[in-house]
Enzyme design. Structure first.
Site, short mmCIF file in Angstrom:
data_model
loop_
_atom_site.label_atom_id
_atom_site.label_comp_id
_atom_site.label_asym_id
_atom_site.label_seq_id
_atom_site.Cartn_x
_atom_site.Cartn_y
_atom_site.Cartn_z
N GLY A 1 -0.22 12.05 8.56
CA GLY A 1 -0.78 12.34 7.25
C GLY A 1 0.27 12.59 6.20
O GLY A 1 1.34 11.98 6.19
N LYS B 1 -5.59 5.49 18.72
CA LYS B 1 -5.67 6.34 17.52
C LYS B 1 -7.13 6.70 17.20
O LYS B 1 -7.43 7.81 16.76
CB LYS B 1 -5.03 5.62 16.33
CG LYS B 1 -5.14 6.36 14.99
CD LYS B 1 -4.41 7.68 15.02
CE LYS B 1 -4.17 8.34 13.68
NZ LYS B 1 -5.16 8.33 12.66
N GLU C 1 -10.02 14.76 17.39
CA GLU C 1 -9.76 15.60 16.20
C GLU C 1 -11.08 16.19 15.68
O GLU C 1 -11.15 17.38 15.36
CB GLU C 1 -9.12 14.68 15.17
CG GLU C 1 -8.60 15.29 13.90
CD GLU C 1 -7.91 14.18 13.08
OE1 GLU C 1 -6.82 13.71 13.47
OE2 GLU C 1 -8.48 13.76 12.06
N ARG D 1 -0.89 7.78 -0.03
CA ARG D 1 -0.42 9.02 0.59
C ARG D 1 0.49 8.77 1.78
O ARG D 1 1.43 9.50 2.03
CB ARG D 1 -1.61 9.86 1.05
CG ARG D 1 -2.39 10.53 -0.07
CD ARG D 1 -3.35 11.56 0.49
NE ARG D 1 -4.41 10.96 1.25
CZ ARG D 1 -5.66 10.78 0.81
NH1 ARG D 1 -5.97 11.14 -0.41
NH2 ARG D 1 -6.59 10.25 1.57
N HIS E 1 -8.02 9.45 19.42
CA HIS E 1 -7.31 10.62 18.88
C HIS E 1 -8.14 11.26 17.77
O HIS E 1 -8.34 12.48 17.72
CB HIS E 1 -5.94 10.15 18.37
CG HIS E 1 -5.21 11.09 17.45
ND1 HIS E 1 -5.54 11.25 16.12
CD2 HIS E 1 -4.16 11.92 17.67
CE1 HIS E 1 -4.73 12.14 15.57
NE2 HIS E 1 -3.88 12.56 16.48
N GLY F 1 0.86 -1.19 0.00
CA GLY F 1 0.00 0.00 0.00
C GLY F 1 0.89 1.23 0.00
O GLY F 1 1.44 1.60 1.03
N LEU F 2 1.02 1.83 -1.18
CA LEU F 2 1.99 2.94 -1.34
C LEU F 2 1.28 4.24 -1.66
O LEU F 2 1.72 5.03 -2.47
CB LEU F 2 3.00 2.57 -2.44
CG LEU F 2 3.68 1.21 -2.26
CD1 LEU F 2 4.52 0.86 -3.47
CD2 LEU F 2 4.55 1.20 -0.99
O1 LIG Z 1 -6.22 9.62 10.70
C1 LIG Z 1 -6.28 10.65 10.07
C2 LIG Z 1 -5.87 11.95 10.64
O2 LIG Z 1 -5.51 11.82 11.99
C3 LIG Z 1 -6.84 10.55 8.70
O3 LIG Z 1 -6.56 11.68 7.92
C4 LIG Z 1 -8.32 10.24 8.77
O4 LIG Z 1 -8.79 9.96 7.47
C5 LIG Z 1 -9.10 11.38 9.39
O5 LIG Z 1 -10.38 10.93 9.80
P1 LIG Z 1 -11.69 11.27 8.94
O6 LIG Z 1 -11.39 10.76 7.52
O7 LIG Z 1 -12.79 10.47 9.59
O8 LIG Z 1 -11.88 12.76 8.99
#
Ligand SMILES: O=C(CO)[C@H](O)[C@H](O)COP(=O)(O)O
Length: 340
Positions: free
Chosen positions: A124, A191, A198, A10, A194, A7-8
Site C-alpha cells: 500500500g 494475492k 485480510e 498511490r 491474501h 499508472g502513477l
Molecule cells: O490490496 C490491498 C491491500 O492488501 C488494497 O488496499 C485493496 O484495495 C484492499 O482490498 P479492499 O479494497 O477490497 O478492501
C-alpha cells in the site's frame, strides 16, 4: 535496469521512486500530467502517451509495469501495449487483477511472443520505505529477467528473525519478500486469498472493539458496565500480545487520532478480491465461513454502520489510503473484472 511504469497513483508513483532510488531508470506515463511532472523532476523520463512508451525504452527485452485499478482500464492498457510491443518483451500487471483475466491476457499476448507477468503487490501507501511483498505468476524466463526489479521493490530480510528450519531451502526469495508462485495468474490468485484473509482479520478486530465499546451500554446492569479506553487497549495489545499485528498498529493509530473515529463513515467498500476468494472457495468446495461472513458484513455496512465498521474503514485508510466518504463509496463487483 530500465522499466516503464503506467499508472502513477498511490502505488505506481512510489514504485517508480523506490526503483530510481536504487539505480533503476524509469519511463513513466499517467493520464494525470502532474503525477508525471512530479516524477520527471526527480529523474524519470516522461512518455506523452502509452504509444510513446515503447519509443523511450531502449533496453531489450522491453518491460512495462502496469499499475492501474483492476478491470477495464487495466485490460485496455494491456491490449494497447500488446499491440506496440514485440516478441520477448514483458508486460507486468502489478494491480489487483482477477487471476482468470490474467490467464486470458497471457494467451493472447503469447501469440505474439510477449510475456505476461502478474504480480500481487502488497504494501500500500507504505511500500516506498517498507518495500512491497510480491506474489508473482508467469513463465520463468520473464520472472528471472525481472529479478533485479523484484529484489529492489521487496522489503528484504530486514530485522525479521529467520524462520526455524528454513536453512536448507535453497530459494531465498520468500525471505527477501517475493515469490515466484507459479504459472500465469498464480501471483494474483495468492494475492486474492491474501486479501480474503485480510477481510477476516480486519473483521475480527472490528467485532472485538465493538464488543469492548458496547460494554458501556445502558442496556447492561450498572455493575457490569465498563467505560473502556479502546485507544489504550489497542496500544497495549501491540506490545507482546498474541493478537499484535500491523492491522492492529493501524487501528491503534486511528484510535489515538480520534477515539470515536468521527472522520470515518463505516460504509466499507470492497475492490473485488474478497468476492473472488469466496468464488474460489466455492469452486474448490472449501468451507470459508469467516471470510464469507466478513465479506457479507461489508455489504451490510452500506445500510447502517457499527463502530466496528469505522475500525474497518480506519484500517483500509491506514494501509491503502482508501477514503470512504459515504454511500458513493460502495463498489460494484463487475467494475473490477475485465473478462465478463
Ligand atoms: O490490496 C490491498 C491491500 O492488501 C488494497 O488496499 C485493496 O484495495 C484492499 O482490498 P479492499 O479494497 O477490497 O478492501
Amino acid at each position: 535496469m530500465q522499466i516503464a511504469v503506467v499508472g502513477l497513483g498511490r502505488m505506481g508513483g512510489n514504485i517508480v521512486r523506490r526503483l530510481e532510488r536504487n539505480g533503476h531508470t524509469c519511463v513513466v506515463y499517467d493520464k494525470n500530467s502532474k503525477a508525471v511532472d512530479d516524477l520527471v523532476s526527480t529523474g524519470s523520463t516522461a512518455a506523452s502517451s502509452i504509444e510513446d512508451i515503447a519509443k523511450h525504452l531502449t533496453d531489450r527485452p522491453r518491460a512495462v509495469w502496469v499499475m492501474l485499478p483492476a478491470g477495464q482500464i487495466t485490460q485496455s492498457t494491456v491490449e494497447t501495449l500488446g499491440g506496440l510491443l514485440e516478441s520477448g518483451d514483458i508486460i507486468i500487471d502489478g494491480g489487483n487483477s482477477y487471476y482468470k483475466d490474467d490467464i486470458k491476457r497471457a494467451k493472447v499476448l503469447a501469440e505474439k511472443g510477449i510475456h505476461y507477468v502478474d504480480v500481487g503487490t502488497s504494501g500500500g501507501v507504505w511500500g516506498l520505505d517498507r518495500g512491497y511483498c510480491m506474489m508473482i505468476g508467469g513463465d520463468k524466463v520473464a520472472v528471472d529477467h525481472l529479478d533485479p526489479i523484484f529484489k529492489t521493490l521487496a522489503p528484504g530480510r530486514g530485522d525479521i528473525p529467520r524462520t526455524r528450519n528454513r536453512e536448507n531451502i535453497p530459494d531465498h526469495r520468500a525471505e527477501e519478500g517475493y515469490i515466484h508462485a507459479g504459472p500465469v495468474g498464480s501471483g494474483h490468485f495468492v494475492k486474492m486469498v491474501h486479501n480474503g484473509i485480510e477481510y477476516g482479520l480486519m473483521q475480527a478486530y472490528a467485532e472485538g472493539f465493538d464488543i469492548l465499546k458496547g460494554k458501556n451500554s445502558s442496556d447492561l446492569k450498572d455493575d457490569e458496565r465498563y467505560d473502556l479506553n479502546l485507544t489504550d487497549i489497542a496500544e497495549v495489545w501491540r506490545r507482546g500480545s498474541v493478537v499484535s499485528s500491523w492491522l492492529l498498529d493501524l487501528t491503534a493509530s486511528a484510535l489515538a487520532g480520534s477515539p470515536n473515529l468521527e472522520h470515518f463513515s463505516g460504509n466499507v467498500a470492497d475492490s473485488g478480491e474478497g468476492r473472488w476468494t469466496i468464488e474460489a472457495a466455492i469452486e474448490e468446495a472449501v468451507p470459508a465461513n469467516v471470510l464469507s461472513t466478513a465479506l457479507y458484513t461489508r455489504f451490510r455496512s452500506r445500510q447502517n454502520h457499527t463502530f466496528g465498521e469505522k475500525i474497518l474503514s480506519a484500517m483500509r485508510f491506514g494501509f491503502g489510503g482508501h477514503v470512504e466518504l459515504g454511500e458513493s463509496a460502495t463498489s460494484s463487483p463487475k467494475d473490477y473484472k475485465a473478462a465478463e
